[in-house]
Design a protein around this motif. Structure first.
Motif, mmCIF file in Angstrom:
data_model
loop_
_atom_site.group_PDB
_atom_site.id
_atom_site.type_symbol
_atom_site.label_atom_id
_atom_site.label_comp_id
_atom_site.label_asym_id
_atom_site.label_seq_id
_atom_site.Cartn_x
_atom_site.Cartn_y
_atom_site.Cartn_z
ATOM 1 N N LEU A 1 -18.464 -10.015 10.163
ATOM 2 C CA LEU A 1 -17.755 -11.288 10.284
ATOM 3 C C LEU A 1 -17.843 -11.791 11.727
ATOM 4 O O LEU A 1 -17.547 -11.047 12.658
ATOM 5 N N ALA B 1 -19.906 -13.430 6.846
ATOM 6 C CA ALA B 1 -19.353 -14.780 6.994
ATOM 7 C C ALA B 1 -19.197 -15.068 8.475
ATOM 8 O O ALA B 1 -18.918 -14.169 9.278
ATOM 9 N N PRO C 1 -14.437 -15.263 11.860
ATOM 10 C CA PRO C 1 -14.266 -15.614 10.446
ATOM 11 C C PRO C 1 -13.094 -16.544 10.145
ATOM 12 O O PRO C 1 -13.094 -17.201 9.098
ATOM 13 N N LEU D 1 -15.788 -17.028 3.196
ATOM 14 C CA LEU D 1 -15.090 -15.745 3.161
ATOM 15 C C LEU D 1 -15.140 -15.116 1.766
ATOM 16 O O LEU D 1 -15.322 -13.906 1.635
ATOM 17 N N GLN E 1 -14.797 -22.830 4.884
ATOM 18 C CA GLN E 1 -14.611 -21.472 5.383
ATOM 19 C C GLN E 1 -14.052 -20.554 4.311
ATOM 20 O O GLN E 1 -14.379 -19.367 4.264
#
Length: 303
Positions: free
Chosen positions: A158, A86, A161, A145, A141
């Motif tokens: 990440l 992510a 993140p 995640l 977001q």
């Protein structure tokens, strides 16, 4: 893959765009079960390094390995089955709903378990019924995640993140990292937020100008920062304990306010505090790590 084989291994990796070296001779290793923070200012080379790590970009020079296997764009998809990824402002398929995207992702390689899926839904509460293009930045977001953890990956990568998340969701994310660490997962995380790195990581790698300038344990970094000590007393101590810096004093209403940064032995600090007469109040906290990072980023360290 054995426990002695690095999950991530970069050896002399350089990435040039024309004459500009975005990443310059980077060598690093991340072992199974480590949680590593990858820190640097904008333009330091973090995202370019991660892009090569995931096979999105070819290295100009050097070798990139994941799980002991060399990585190039041509074969990167094989390792992706074991990776959760992510990034901040991650591009997601705008025409799909959150539910459609996560269902599609779950069918790629190893799928999730009902228990893990339910846990992620409970923790992040993503809006799954709307088209992704209609979601706010923070809700996009959340879905990014969830997608990183969804298939219980061996390696979680990440890149900034928590960008766009509110403080409650940031803490939820950090709890997920702690849980992943407890399960023995490997995490490689870039971040602008030093405190979240210090809260969950075992090790910190600092990038500046495309190069690794420091690679150290978090405990070592915390020791460099020392403790910020602030106390009030009705009796003036003779002097702060050995190992004190940035000493400041102030008198008001017959009380002394004394503050200093302590970088010595904590036992010595405890003994000194026990001997302070008429102690009214004391606060001991971590020293501002921004100052420590500023020292580590000084130009002479990158030469």
């Amino acid at each position: 893959m054995s426990e002695t084989t690095p999950v991530i291994e970069l050896s002399g990796v350089t990435k040039r765009f024309g004459r500009f070296a975005a990443v310059d001779d980077v060598t690093l290793r991340v072992m199974p079960g480590e949680v590593v923070g990858f820190v640097g200012a904008n333009g330091a080379g973090k995202t370019t390094t991660i892009s090569m790590l995931l096979g999105f970009l070819n290295a100009t020079k050097g070798e990139v390995k994941l799980f002991g296997q060399g990585i190039r764009p041509q074969n990167a998809h094989k390792s992706h089955r074991r990776i959760g990824y992510a990034a901040g402002d991650m591009e997601l398929p705008a025409s799909l709903t959150g539910k459609q995207y996560l269902t599609f992702l779950n069918h790629q390689g190893k799928g999730t378990t009902p228990e893990l899926k339910d846990e992620l839904m409970k923790r992040f509460s993503p809006q799954l019924g709307k088209k992704i293009h209609a979601l706010s930045r923070g809700n996009k977001q959340k879905i990014a995640l969830v997608s990183a953890f969804l298939r219980d990956p061996d390696l979680i990568v990440l890149d900034e993140p928590t960008s766009g998340l509110d403080p409650v969701m940031q803490e939820t994310f950090l709890d997920m990292i702690r849980d992943a660490k407890a399960k023995g997962k490997t995490v490689f995380m870039s971040s602008h937020y030093l405190q979240e790195v210090m809260d969950v990581c075992d090790r910190v790698i600092l990038m500046s100008g495309g190069r690794v300038v420091q690679d150290m344990d978090v405990a070592e970094l915390l020791a460099m920062g020392g403790k910020q000590v602030r106390l009030k007393s009705g009796y003036r101590p003779t002097k702060p304990p050995k190992g004190s810096e940035s000493v400041e004093t102030e008198f008001e209403d017959d009380l002394l306010t004394l503050s200093f940064v302590f970088k010595g032995d904590m036992g010595e600090l405890q003994r000194w505090l026990a001997g302070v007469k008429q102690l009214k109040d004391v606060e001991v906290s971590e020293y501002n790590l921004e100052e420590v990072f500023s020292e580590l980023y000084k130009p002479e360290r990158t030469s």
